[in-house]
Design a protein around this motif. Structure first.
Motif, PDB file in Angstrom:
ATOM      1  N   SER A 253       0.845  -1.377   0.182  1.00 24.42           N
ATOM      2  CA  SER A 253       0.064  -0.135  -0.160  1.00 24.42           C
ATOM      3  C   SER A 253       0.848   1.336   0.149  1.00 24.42           C
ATOM      4  O   SER A 253       1.913   1.205   0.444  1.00 24.42           O
ATOM      5  CB  SER A 253      -0.909  -0.069   1.337  1.00 24.42           C
ATOM      6  OG  SER A 253      -0.057   0.245   2.542  1.00 24.42           O
ATOM      7  N   GLU A 254       0.201   2.452  -0.439  1.00 23.75           N
ATOM      8  CA  GLU A 254       1.192   3.769  -0.479  1.00 23.75           C
ATOM      9  C   GLU A 254       1.369   4.011   1.034  1.00 23.75           C
ATOM     10  O   GLU A 254       2.378   4.685   1.388  1.00 23.75           O
ATOM     11  CB  GLU A 254       0.231   4.719  -0.887  1.00 23.75           C
ATOM     12  CG  GLU A 254       0.017   4.762  -2.372  1.00 23.75           C
ATOM     13  CD  GLU A 254       1.441   5.128  -3.141  1.00 23.75           C
ATOM     14  OE1 GLU A 254       2.423   5.609  -2.614  1.00 23.75           O
ATOM     15  OE2 GLU A 254       1.759   4.327  -4.189  1.00 23.75           O
ATOM     16  N   GLU A 255       0.597   3.541   1.911  1.00 28.11           N
ATOM     17  CA  GLU A 255       0.841   3.828   3.296  1.00 28.11           C
ATOM     18  C   GLU A 255       2.396   3.353   3.759  1.00 28.11           C
ATOM     19  O   GLU A 255       3.193   3.892   4.454  1.00 28.11           O
ATOM     20  CB  GLU A 255      -0.205   3.309   4.426  1.00 28.11           C
ATOM     21  CG  GLU A 255       0.049   4.017   5.822  1.00 28.11           C
ATOM     22  CD  GLU A 255      -1.066   3.454   6.494  1.00 28.11           C
ATOM     23  OE1 GLU A 255      -0.617   3.591   8.051  1.00 28.11           O
ATOM     24  OE2 GLU A 255      -2.034   2.735   6.290  1.00 28.11           O
ATOM     25  N   ARG A 256       2.389   2.075   3.407  1.00 22.24           N
ATOM     26  CA  ARG A 256       3.567   1.374   3.643  1.00 22.24           C
ATOM     27  C   ARG A 256       4.842   1.837   2.940  1.00 22.24           C
ATOM     28  O   ARG A 256       6.102   2.045   3.331  1.00 22.24           O
ATOM     29  CB  ARG A 256       3.409  -0.292   3.277  1.00 22.24           C
ATOM     30  CG  ARG A 256       4.729  -0.920   3.512  1.00 22.24           C
ATOM     31  CD  ARG A 256       5.071  -1.159   4.975  1.00 22.24           C
ATOM     32  NE  ARG A 256       6.303  -1.767   5.284  1.00 22.24           N
ATOM     33  CZ  ARG A 256       7.379  -1.309   5.194  1.00 22.24           C
ATOM     34  NH1 ARG A 256       7.698  -0.033   4.859  1.00 22.24           N
ATOM     35  NH2 ARG A 256       8.684  -2.089   5.564  1.00 22.24           N
ATOM     36  N   ILE A 257       4.527   2.139   1.545  1.00 27.58           N
ATOM     37  CA  ILE A 257       5.626   2.734   0.758  1.00 27.58           C
ATOM     38  C   ILE A 257       6.007   3.998   1.185  1.00 27.58           C
ATOM     39  O   ILE A 257       7.213   4.362   1.211  1.00 27.58           O
ATOM     40  CB  ILE A 257       5.186   3.060  -0.755  1.00 27.58           C
ATOM     41  CG1 ILE A 257       4.999   1.650  -1.523  1.00 27.58           C
ATOM     42  CG2 ILE A 257       6.146   3.752  -1.652  1.00 27.58           C
ATOM     43  CD1 ILE A 257       4.063   1.860  -2.799  1.00 27.58           C
TER      44      ILE A 257
END
Length: 222
Positions: free
Chosen positions: A41-45
């Motif tokens: 996810s973008e949150e993880r990225i």
């Protein structure tokens, strides 16, 4: 103000001096696509800048061997296009110039590899403002932030137990900067324009929101 001749300030690079996230993000996604790995996810990225890339890849489930392969793919891509895809954070170079003129000893302490750290610093005309460039090794044991800080301490002749360590201050944006400096009893200023979270910044002695506030904290620290 006390004598600054022994005042050493360690600066993180990615997320502190330079916004390098666009290039890191693109190179990271390219690596996963080449390896046929799911894109998180973008949150993880958004959390990938800071720790060594092989640690990030292992956190996604890769074995150490596979993560090492991924690191090389990442470095190849970052060397082609990624390292140039960055911008200087407002006011940071001017702050470095003033601190150097005031007699502070400036060093970097970055988990970025030495080759790319120098390229980025030279791109933004910052390299010559530092007495010593402390960085990770692309292919070597010096990879985590504590190891980099140890390298800087040894290289500028500061040793464990030396009272001059009280005259060292770390500037960074992630928990790795805060925890790495704390390992040596060094206070850390967390900058909120980088890639960390409020939970990470809460563990630092100081938190600042712009270069002007950072400059005031440094002078108060003196």
């Amino acid at each position: 103000m006390t004598d600054q001749s022994l005042k050493t300030i360690l600066f993180d690079l990615d997320g502190t001096l330079v916004d390098s996230f666009p290039g890191i993000r693109a190179s990271f996604i390219h690596t996963l696509e080449v390896m046929g790995w799911d894109i998180p996810s973008e949150e993880r990225i958004n959390r990938i800048p800071g720790p060594p890339m092989e640690q990030t890849l292992q956190s996604l489930g890769m074995s150490p061997e596979l993560a090492k392969e991924g690191l090389q793919i990442y470095l190849d891509r970052y060397g082609e296009t990624g390292w140039e895809n960055s911008t200087e954070f407002p006011g940071m170079r001017d702050l470095l110039v003033r601190l150097k003129d005031e007699g502070f000893r400036l060093c970097t302490a970055t988990s970025k590899g030495e080759y790319f750290a120098e390229k980025v610093l030279r791109r933004y005309d910052m390299f010559d403002l530092f007495e010593f460039m402390g960085a990770a090794e692309e292919n070597g044991p010096r990879r985590d932030k504590a190891s980099v800080i140890r390298h800087v301490i040894d290289s500028v002749k500061l040793t464990d137990g030396d009272p001059r360590l009280r005259n060292v201050l770390m500037i960074g944006d992630r928990s790795h900067d805060i925890e790495g400096s704390a390992h040596f009893g060094i206070d850390c200023v967390a900058v909120t324009w980088g890639y960390g979270t409020p939970e990470e910044w809460a563990t630092a002695r100081y938190t600042v929101t712009d270069a002007e506030e950072l400059e005031r904290i440094i002078h108060d620290w003196v």
